[in-house]
Motif scaffolding. Structure first.
Motif, PDB file in Angstrom:
ATOM      1  N   GLU A 173       0.685  -1.452   0.385  1.00  0.00           N
ATOM      2  CA  GLU A 173      -0.162  -0.439   0.056  1.00  0.00           C
ATOM      3  C   GLU A 173       1.075   1.285  -0.408  1.00  0.00           C
ATOM      4  OE1 GLU A 173      -3.254   0.058  -0.562  1.00  0.00           O
ATOM      5  OE2 GLU A 173      -3.654  -2.324  -0.309  1.00  0.00           O
ATOM      6  N   PRO A 175       2.842   3.997   0.908  1.00  0.00           N
ATOM      7  CA  PRO A 175       2.920   4.582   2.620  1.00  0.00           C
ATOM      8  C   PRO A 175       1.938   6.070   2.995  1.00  0.00           C
ATOM      9  CG  PRO A 175       4.616   4.994   1.324  1.00  0.00           C
ATOM     10  CD  PRO A 175       4.028   4.321   0.243  1.00  0.00           C
ATOM     11  N   ASP A 176       1.190   6.686   3.924  1.00  0.00           N
ATOM     12  CA  ASP A 176       0.815   7.348   4.353  1.00  0.00           C
ATOM     13  C   ASP A 176       2.021   8.655   4.304  1.00  0.00           C
ATOM     14  OD1 ASP A 176      -1.189   6.228   4.864  1.00  0.00           O
ATOM     15  OD2 ASP A 176      -0.385   6.134   7.288  1.00  0.00           O
ATOM     16  N   TRP A 177       3.184   8.443   4.062  1.00  0.00           N
ATOM     17  CA  TRP A 177       4.401   9.888   4.120  1.00  0.00           C
ATOM     18  C   TRP A 177       4.234  10.436   2.052  1.00  0.00           C
ATOM     19  CZ3 TRP A 177       7.619   8.972   0.186  1.00  0.00           C
ATOM     20  CH2 TRP A 177       7.835   7.326   0.509  1.00  0.00           C
TER      21      TRP A 177
END
Length: 320
Positions: A173, A175-177
């Motif tokens: 997935e 990544p949030d960053w």
């Protein structure tokens, strides 16, 4: 007796590949596929293909290759593989086959034999701990097989260690960053996009600055004919990764990743790589595999994306 390979040895070679070769981790092959990998490869030469014969049976095989067009090709011969029937799998037989190959290289003026990723005879192997997922090339000699110690005993020196890394794309997935980093980089004039010839400048020069002959030959052409993700500063290419496509095995192809020294330190490499993983997943690839130097800072990028080290290979050389 050790002698040069003959066409009549092929059936025995195929049997060795799918037994002794499989025990070393190589991917099993049909006779047709094996011929394409080895005996029909443009770099295959009977001068550097030798068999160990016992009682009329072929019980061992060693292969190397050479070419003036290869890196250091005028002086260097390349080690490809060594296979021994289980009954004959001894350090003595391995040393005899290695010595015979070394002599063959000496006769053509070579002064070094090397096992590394510049060998154009690319042999696929099964990534440990996976359902038969394959990597498409050996970057040296696997540390987890007897041949590694046999070559050390025969005078080969480890020049570097390559870590083979693996990612199941079903679990990947973004990544949030990634989103915040892309926004920050945009403020600095950077972005990641698909390469478009005529619109983006400096790809060939950027690749050439990396000093990798394999990239020089592959990356600009792949960018024109297939696709390539690039990091851009305005319209100037600052980095690349790709090309993006699933191989027949389900592996997401990966030629490499690089950011020019001029544009390093901004986090472009990590952003490029996460975009690559997502693009490979969207293209239908089931997994990715790659190898990188054990001391290469890029390994941190791969680990952050969820890759794991699954095998280690030694880059080995011996002066002849």
């Amino acid at each position: 007796m050790i002698r040069n390979y003959q066409e009549t040895d092929f059936s025995a070679l195929a049997a060795l590949w799918n037994t002794a070769g499989a025990a070393q981790g190589y991917a099993p092959q049909t006779p047709e596929a094996l011929a394409g990998l080895l005996t029909e490869n443009p770099y295959f030469s009977r001068s550097f293909a030798l068999v160990l014969e016992e009682g009329g049976a072929t019980v061992g095989f060693v292969c190397g290759c050479a070419g003036d067009d290869l890196p250091q090709g005028r002086a260097r011969g390349y080690f490809t593989c060594l296979l021994l029937d289980r009954t004959y799998e001894t350090a003595e037989n391995a040393a005899a086959l290695l010595s015979a190959l070394e002599d063959a290289f000496r006769r053509t003026g070579k002064t070094q034999m090397a096992a590394n990723f510049f060998n154009p005879m690319r042999l696929p192997w099964i990534v440990p701990g996976t359902p038969g997922h394959q990597h498409n090339n050996c970057p040296g000699v696997a540390e987890d097989i007897p041949l590694h110690n046999w070559m050390l005993a025969a005078g080969y020196v480890v020049r570097a260690v390559e870590c083979a890394m693996y990612l199941d794309l079903d679990r990947f997935e973004t990544p949030d960053w990634a989103g915040p980093r892309a926004a920050r980089l945009a403020e600095e004039g950077y972005r990641v996009d698909w390469y478009r010839s005529g619109e983006h400048r400096g790809l060939t020069e950027m690749v050439r600055s990396m000093g990798n002959p394999m990239w020089d030959a592959e990356i600009p052409e792949a960018a024109e004919k297939i696709n390539m993700l690039v990091a851009l500063h305005e319209d100037q290419v600052a980095g690349f990764t790709g090309p993006v496509y699933p191989e027949a095995t389900g592996r997401g192809y990966f030629a490499g990743i690089a950011v020019s020294a001029e544009h390093g330190g901004h986090g472009l490499g990590s952003l490029l790589f996460t975009r690559l993983c997502q693009a490979e997943k969207e293209a239908g690839s089931r997994y990715m595999s790659l190898f990188t130097g054990s001391d290469n800072h890029a390994q941190k990028i791969y680990l952050q994306a969820g890759f794991q080290v699954r095998r280690r290979f030694s880059v080995m050389t011996k002066e002849l």
